[in-house]
Design a protein around this motif. Sequence first.
Motif, mmCIF file in Angstrom:
data_model
loop_
_atom_site.group_PDB
_atom_site.id
_atom_site.type_symbol
_atom_site.label_atom_id
_atom_site.label_comp_id
_atom_site.label_asym_id
_atom_site.label_seq_id
_atom_site.Cartn_x
_atom_site.Cartn_y
_atom_site.Cartn_z
ATOM 1 N N VAL A 96 103.253 7.776 -43.743
ATOM 2 C CA VAL A 96 101.908 7.578 -44.633
ATOM 3 C C VAL A 96 102.210 8.422 -45.686
ATOM 4 N N ARG A 97 102.110 7.684 -47.055
ATOM 5 C CA ARG A 97 102.025 8.437 -48.235
ATOM 6 C C ARG A 97 100.702 8.861 -48.861
ATOM 7 N N VAL A 98 100.268 9.857 -49.306
ATOM 8 C CA VAL A 98 99.116 10.331 -49.955
ATOM 9 C C VAL A 98 99.132 10.682 -51.128
ATOM 10 N N ASN A 99 98.584 10.127 -52.202
ATOM 11 C CA ASN A 99 98.589 10.548 -53.448
ATOM 12 C C ASN A 99 97.110 10.502 -54.262
ATOM 13 N N VAL A 100 97.109 11.090 -55.260
ATOM 14 C CA VAL A 100 95.946 11.356 -56.233
ATOM 15 C C VAL A 100 96.154 10.930 -57.742
ATOM 16 N N VAL A 101 94.832 10.116 -57.964
ATOM 17 C CA VAL A 101 94.797 9.878 -59.630
ATOM 18 C C VAL A 101 93.745 10.752 -60.004
ATOM 19 N N ASN A 102 94.034 11.448 -61.317
ATOM 20 C CA ASN A 102 93.014 12.377 -61.953
ATOM 21 C C ASN A 102 92.816 11.870 -63.379
ATOM 22 N N PRO A 103 91.814 10.997 -63.338
ATOM 23 C CA PRO A 103 91.426 10.315 -64.648
ATOM 24 C C PRO A 103 90.738 11.338 -65.450
ATOM 25 N N GLY A 104 90.814 11.312 -66.791
ATOM 26 C CA GLY A 104 90.037 11.840 -67.641
ATOM 27 C C GLY A 104 88.774 10.940 -68.057
ATOM 28 N N PRO A 105 88.205 10.930 -69.431
ATOM 29 C CA PRO A 105 87.238 9.960 -69.484
ATOM 30 C C PRO A 105 87.576 8.378 -69.411
ATOM 31 N N VAL A 106 86.988 7.713 -68.734
ATOM 32 C CA VAL A 106 87.310 6.088 -68.529
ATOM 33 C C VAL A 106 85.704 5.720 -68.910
ATOM 34 N N ARG A 107 86.135 4.584 -69.459
ATOM 35 C CA ARG A 107 84.920 3.652 -69.794
ATOM 36 C C ARG A 107 84.310 3.108 -68.787
ATOM 37 N N THR A 108 83.372 3.615 -67.899
ATOM 38 C CA THR A 108 82.493 2.853 -66.762
ATOM 39 C C THR A 108 81.040 3.179 -66.872
ATOM 40 N N ASP A 109 80.554 2.696 -65.895
ATOM 41 C CA ASP A 109 78.862 3.191 -65.932
ATOM 42 C C ASP A 109 78.494 4.422 -65.549
ATOM 43 N N VAL A 123 97.973 2.601 -62.471
ATOM 44 C CA VAL A 123 98.457 3.807 -61.950
ATOM 45 C C VAL A 123 98.250 3.729 -60.489
ATOM 46 N N ILE A 124 96.942 3.279 -60.111
ATOM 47 C CA ILE A 124 96.584 3.044 -58.560
ATOM 48 C C ILE A 124 97.778 2.103 -57.860
ATOM 49 N N LEU A 125 97.697 0.808 -58.504
ATOM 50 C CA LEU A 125 98.707 -0.062 -58.147
ATOM 51 C C LEU A 125 100.178 0.275 -57.914
ATOM 52 N N PHE A 126 100.575 1.053 -58.944
ATOM 53 C CA PHE A 126 101.734 1.691 -58.828
ATOM 54 C C PHE A 126 101.931 2.620 -57.898
ATOM 55 N N ALA A 171 100.530 2.550 -54.886
ATOM 56 C CA ALA A 171 100.018 1.899 -53.572
ATOM 57 C C ALA A 171 101.383 1.068 -53.339
ATOM 58 N N SER A 172 102.140 0.755 -54.485
ATOM 59 C CA SER A 172 103.376 0.010 -54.232
ATOM 60 C C SER A 172 104.586 0.548 -53.537
ATOM 61 N N GLU A 173 105.409 -0.360 -53.379
ATOM 62 C CA GLU A 173 106.767 0.072 -52.943
ATOM 63 C C GLU A 173 107.686 0.707 -53.811
ATOM 64 N N LYS A 174 107.363 0.567 -55.086
ATOM 65 C CA LYS A 174 107.781 1.272 -56.335
ATOM 66 C C LYS A 174 107.772 2.719 -56.370
ATOM 67 N N ALA A 175 106.656 3.071 -55.454
ATOM 68 C CA ALA A 175 106.498 4.367 -55.471
ATOM 69 C C ALA A 175 106.784 4.918 -54.075
ATOM 70 N N ARG A 176 107.534 4.409 -53.313
ATOM 71 C CA ARG A 176 107.809 4.868 -52.114
ATOM 72 C C ARG A 176 108.457 6.223 -51.768
ATOM 73 N N GLY A 177 108.889 6.722 -52.778
ATOM 74 C CA GLY A 177 109.429 8.414 -52.856
ATOM 75 C C GLY A 177 108.334 9.199 -53.136
ATOM 76 N N VAL A 178 106.982 8.798 -53.356
ATOM 77 C CA VAL A 178 106.061 9.550 -53.968
ATOM 78 C C VAL A 178 105.080 9.888 -52.970
ATOM 79 N N THR A 179 104.805 11.166 -52.821
ATOM 80 C CA THR A 179 103.576 11.689 -51.755
ATOM 81 C C THR A 179 103.235 13.192 -51.821
ATOM 82 N N GLY A 180 101.903 13.236 -51.953
ATOM 83 C CA GLY A 180 101.314 14.589 -52.208
ATOM 84 C C GLY A 180 101.268 14.996 -53.667
ATOM 85 N N ALA A 181 101.441 13.826 -54.568
ATOM 86 C CA ALA A 181 101.198 14.000 -56.122
ATOM 87 C C ALA A 181 99.860 13.775 -56.517
#
Length: 148
Positions: A74-87, A122-125, A127-137
Motif C-alpha cells: 500500500v502506497r501513501v503520499n501527500v500533495v501540498n498545494p499552495g494557493p488554489v482558486r477554491t471556495d 497531481v492526485i490522479l498521477f 493514485a495511478s500505476e504510473k506512480a507505483r514506485g512512489v510512497t512516503g512522498a
Amino acid sequence: MKVLDEIMGLNLRAVVQLTHLTLPHLIKSKGNIVNISSVAALKNIQDSFAYCTAKAGLDHFSRCIASELAPKGVRVNVVNPGPVRTDFVENMGVNEVGKFYENIGQMMPLKRVSEPEEITDVILFLASEKARGVTGASWVTDDGYMIK
C-alpha cells in the motif's frame, strides 16, 4: 483551545481515523492513499499556527503510515498545494475574492494561483500505476510559493 481542537480534528484526526478504518480494504486491494495537505505544513503562515501544525502532523502521519504499509503493498503520499482558486477564501469571509486571488497571484514567483484541476492532475498521477514506485512522498504544487 476550541479552535485548535476543531482544526486538528478536521485536518489530522479525521484522516488518521479514516485511514485506520480503511486499512483492511486497502491492504486486501493493494490500494493507495493520497492525502491533501498544504504548503502550510512546510512554511509558517502568519496567524495560522493551528492549521500549520495540523498539516505538518498530516505530512508526518502520512510518512509514518507509508512506512508501515509499504511492506503490505500500500502506497501513501501527500500533495501540498499552495494557493488554489477554491471556495476556501470565501468560507474565511473574504469579500472581494477575485481581488484577493489577483493579489496573492502577484506575490507568487509564477505570478498566478493554481486552479483545482491542476491539483487533481497531481492526485490522479499519484493514485495511478504510473506512480507505483512512489510512497512516503510530499508533492508540492505551489506556483513557486516555497522558493520566495
